[in-house]
Design an enzyme around this catalytic site. Structure first.
Site, PDB file in Angstrom:
ATOM      1  CG  ASP A 113       9.818  81.414 118.280  1.00 55.63           C
ATOM      2  OD1 ASP A 113      10.892  80.550 118.579  1.00 55.63           O
ATOM      3  OD2 ASP A 113       9.315  81.943 117.179  1.00 55.63           O
ATOM      4  CB  CYS A 114      14.360  82.017 121.838  1.00 58.16           C
ATOM      5  SG  CYS A 114      14.263  82.919 122.806  1.00 58.16           S
ATOM      6  CG  ASN A 139      19.856  79.875 115.811  1.00 62.31           C
ATOM      7  OD1 ASN A 139      20.418  80.124 117.297  1.00 62.31           O
ATOM      8  ND2 ASN A 139      19.191  78.902 115.337  1.00 62.31           N
ATOM      9  CB  THR A 140      17.946  85.609 113.728  1.00 55.43           C
ATOM     10  OG1 THR A 140      18.496  84.959 112.611  1.00 55.43           O
ATOM     11  CG2 THR A 140      18.205  87.263 113.211  1.00 55.43           C
ATOM     12  CG  ASN A 141      14.840  88.318 115.068  1.00 59.58           C
ATOM     13  OD1 ASN A 141      15.155  89.801 115.473  1.00 59.58           O
ATOM     14  ND2 ASN A 141      14.657  88.660 113.453  1.00 59.58           N
ATOM     15  N   GLY A 200      15.973  70.936 117.330  1.00 61.48           N
ATOM     16  CA  GLY A 200      15.229  71.787 117.209  1.00 61.48           C
ATOM     17  C   GLY A 200      13.981  71.984 117.914  1.00 61.48           C
ATOM     18  N   PRO A 201      13.542  72.953 119.193  1.00 65.15           N
ATOM     19  CG  PRO A 201      13.652  74.210 120.748  1.00 65.15           C
ATOM     20  CD  PRO A 201      14.405  73.658 119.716  1.00 65.15           C
ATOM     21  CG  ASP A 202      12.749  76.144 116.106  1.00 62.64           C
ATOM     22  OD1 ASP A 202      13.830  74.891 116.056  1.00 62.64           O
ATOM     23  OD2 ASP A 202      13.760  76.499 114.734  1.00 62.64           O
ATOM     24  CG  ASP A 204       9.767  78.227 110.762  1.00 60.81           C
ATOM     25  OD1 ASP A 204      10.142  79.891 110.269  1.00 60.81           O
ATOM     26  OD2 ASP A 204       9.867  78.286 112.368  1.00 60.81           O
TER      27      ASP A 204
HETATM   28  N1  LIG Z   1      10.757  91.105 102.253  1.00 58.04           N
HETATM   29  C1  LIG Z   1      11.150  90.787 103.302  1.00 58.04           C
HETATM   30  N2  LIG Z   1      12.539  91.275 102.506  1.00 58.04           N
HETATM   31  C2  LIG Z   1      13.661  91.083 104.004  1.00 58.04           C
HETATM   32  N3  LIG Z   1      13.406  90.974 105.011  1.00 58.04           N
HETATM   33  C3  LIG Z   1      11.923  90.097 105.783  1.00 58.04           C
HETATM   34  C4  LIG Z   1      11.330  90.701 104.618  1.00 58.04           C
HETATM   35  N4  LIG Z   1       9.667  89.958 104.908  1.00 58.04           N
HETATM   36  C5  LIG Z   1       9.985  89.828 106.353  1.00 58.04           C
HETATM   37  N5  LIG Z   1      11.428  89.611 106.678  1.00 58.04           N
HETATM   38  C6  LIG Z   1      13.031  89.650 107.100  1.00 58.04           C
HETATM   39  O1  LIG Z   1      12.478  88.523 107.585  1.00 58.04           O
HETATM   40  C7  LIG Z   1      13.000  87.820 108.765  1.00 58.04           C
HETATM   41  C8  LIG Z   1      11.787  86.577 109.232  1.00 58.04           C
HETATM   42  O2  LIG Z   1      11.144  85.977 111.030  1.00 58.04           O
HETATM   43  P1  LIG Z   1      10.995  84.943 111.444  1.00 58.04           P
HETATM   44  O3  LIG Z   1      10.830  85.225 112.663  1.00 58.04           O
HETATM   45  O4  LIG Z   1      10.902  83.712 109.755  1.00 58.04           O
HETATM   46  O5  LIG Z   1      12.702  84.585 111.001  1.00 58.04           O
HETATM   47  P2  LIG Z   1      13.884  85.096 112.177  1.00 58.04           P
HETATM   48  O6  LIG Z   1      13.332  86.310 113.903  1.00 58.04           O
HETATM   49  O7  LIG Z   1      14.902  85.986 110.984  1.00 58.04           O
HETATM   50  O8  LIG Z   1      14.705  83.938 112.395  1.00 58.04           O
HETATM   51  P3  LIG Z   1      14.559  83.033 114.143  1.00 58.04           P
HETATM   52  O9  LIG Z   1      13.158  82.522 113.852  1.00 58.04           O
HETATM   53  O10 LIG Z   1      15.402  82.150 113.511  1.00 58.04           O
HETATM   54  O11 LIG Z   1      15.374  84.152 114.645  1.00 58.04           O
HETATM   55  C9  LIG Z   1      12.317  88.684 110.109  1.00 58.04           C
HETATM   56  O12 LIG Z   1      13.839  89.682 110.682  1.00 58.04           O
HETATM   57  C10 LIG Z   1      11.541  90.168 109.147  1.00 58.04           C
HETATM   58  O13 LIG Z   1      11.862  91.099 108.839  1.00 58.04           O
HETATM   59  C1  LIG Z   2      17.483  74.514 112.458  1.00 57.03           C
HETATM   60  C2  LIG Z   2      17.120  75.717 113.140  1.00 57.03           C
HETATM   61  C3  LIG Z   2      18.427  75.931 113.404  1.00 57.03           C
HETATM   62  C4  LIG Z   2      16.210  75.558 113.094  1.00 57.03           C
HETATM   63  O1  LIG Z   2      15.851  76.963 113.879  1.00 57.03           O
HETATM   64  C5  LIG Z   2      17.179  74.551 115.194  1.00 57.03           C
HETATM   65  O2  LIG Z   2      15.436  74.472 114.858  1.00 57.03           O
HETATM   66  C6  LIG Z   2      17.618  74.323 115.335  1.00 57.03           C
HETATM   67  O3  LIG Z   2      19.022  73.860 115.905  1.00 57.03           O
HETATM   68  N1  LIG Z   2      17.313  72.324 115.332  1.00 57.03           N
HETATM   69  C7  LIG Z   2      18.542  71.601 116.407  1.00 57.03           C
HETATM   70  C8  LIG Z   2      18.610  70.458 115.263  1.00 57.03           C
HETATM   71  C9  LIG Z   2      17.452  69.541 115.049  1.00 57.03           C
HETATM   72  O4  LIG Z   2      16.713  70.046 114.163  1.00 57.03           O
HETATM   73  O5  LIG Z   2      18.042  68.418 114.189  1.00 57.03           O
HETATM   74  K   LIG Z   3      11.466  81.532 113.777  1.00 54.09           K
END
Ligand SMILES: Nc1ncnc2c1ncn2[C@@H]1O[C@H](COP(=O)(O)OP(=O)(O)OP(=O)(O)O)[C@@H](O)[C@H]1O
Ligand SMILES: CC(C)(CO)[C@@H](O)C(=O)NCCC(=O)O
Ligand SMILES: [K+]
Length: 257
Positions: free
Chosen positions: A6-7, A9-11, A107-109, A129
């Site tokens: 699961d990619c 934008n951050t992790n 968005g695929p997620d 999410d």
């Molecule tokens: N209490 C908290 N305070 C700050 N950050 C937190 C807390 N709990 C979790 N997190 C962080 O929130 C983030 C949530 O991760 P999640 O996978 O849901 O989204 P993401 O990785 O930030 O985004 P994406 O999936 O868009 O890349 C993680 O980086 C996690 O370390």
């Molecule tokens: C909205 C995000 C950035 C959430 O991860 C992603 O689902 C995405 O890039 N979506 C594309 C646009 C859409 O979902 O309508």
């Molecule tokens: K996510």
């Protein structure tokens, strides 16, 4: 053994699914420059560390960052000798086709969250999410994604304040003691925390009103439990929802090919 990726934008999160349970989950930052060889060294080191002696035969990928998919495909081809399913691509079927405007690139997620939530909870759901963006995915009675809402993510909102205003520091989100902050950090945390509580409540109420039915609200993402602390915003929190959705879509493709 199935590798789910699961990619965001951050992790980027990798999990190993043995057909019944996830044996391991590892997280790395999303960087499109990372090569297949780098992924493999990282993955195999962690597998060895956890004494996981498994053979990966199948891979499914959801990526909100199109550029990273190339190197992940090379990883699958070179090291796992397989062709991955990539959610959103024509050769990866969905259990229920989405109903949105023509030409929309969902968005695929969000598609994966929809499939995972429907599999566990049935239809008429709102999936919230808390990732880079905070998304609301509306799941219809038959499990189809029928649209939703995209709001700026919690950390993104705090970062935006910091980067746009010279006197505002970098702040981590937490539940503030009071609404009225008596220092800069407390004021910023209050704005984002209580703003988000209101945002979630208002958007869910309006979705239910617009669709004229009651809907279960399922949350996922690391920050969801923090927001559940003040009042019951969600009916359920499922930390592994996206990964579960990937296993559901993978199984669907295997069974229907
Ligand atoms: N209490 C908290 N305070 C700050 N950050 C937190 C807390 N709990 C979790 N997190 C962080 O929130 C983030 C949530 O991760 P999640 O996978 O849901 O989204 P993401 O990785 O930030 O985004 P994406 O999936 O868009 O890349 C993680 O980086 C996690 O370390
Ligand atoms: C909205 C995000 C950035 C959430 O991860 C992603 O689902 C995405 O890039 N979506 C594309 C646009 C859409 O979902 O309508
Ligand atoms: K996510």
């Amino acid at each position: 053994m199935l590798l789910t990726i699961d990619c965001g934008n951050t992790n980027t999160v990798f999990s190993i699914w043995d057909g019944t349970a996830f044996l391991a989950t590892w997280r790395t930052s999303t960087e499109w420059q990372r090569t297949a060889d780098q992924y493999y060294v990282w993955l195999s080191t962690l597998m060895e560390f956890q004494k996981l002696d498994v053979e990966i035969t199948d891979v499914i990928i959801s990526s909100t960052v199109p550029r990273v998919v190339f190197n992940l495909r090379v990883l699958c081809d070179r090291y796992f000798n397989c062709r991955p399913y990539v959610v959103g691509k024509a050769d990866c079927m969905l259990p229920a086709p989405p109903r949105v405007d023509e030409g929309t690139q969902i968005g695929p997620d969000r598609l994966v969250n929809t499939a995972g939530a429907y599999d566990r909870c049935g239809g008429d759901l709102i999936v919230v999410d808390f990732g880079t963006a905070t998304t609301f995915d509306v799941v219809d009675t038959d499990g189809a994604y029928v649209g939703g809402v995209i709001a700026p993510g919690v950390n993104l909102s705090l970062e935006a304040l910091h980067s746009a205003a010279a006197a505002l520091p970098h702040v981590d989100i937490t539940k503030p003691q009071a609404v009225v902050g008596t220092n800069t950090v407390a004021c910023m945390q209050s704005g984002v925390f209580w703003g988000y509580v209101g945002l979630v409540r208002e958007i869910c109420a309006r979705i239910k009103a617009e669709r004229a039915r009651d809907m279960r609200v399922i949350s996922t993402g690391g920050l969801a439990p923090l927001f559940q602390q003040t009042e019951k915003l969600f009916d359920d929190f499922q930390d592994d929802l996206t990964m579960h959705g990937l296993t559901v879509i993978h199984r669907f493709n295997k069974e229907n090919n």
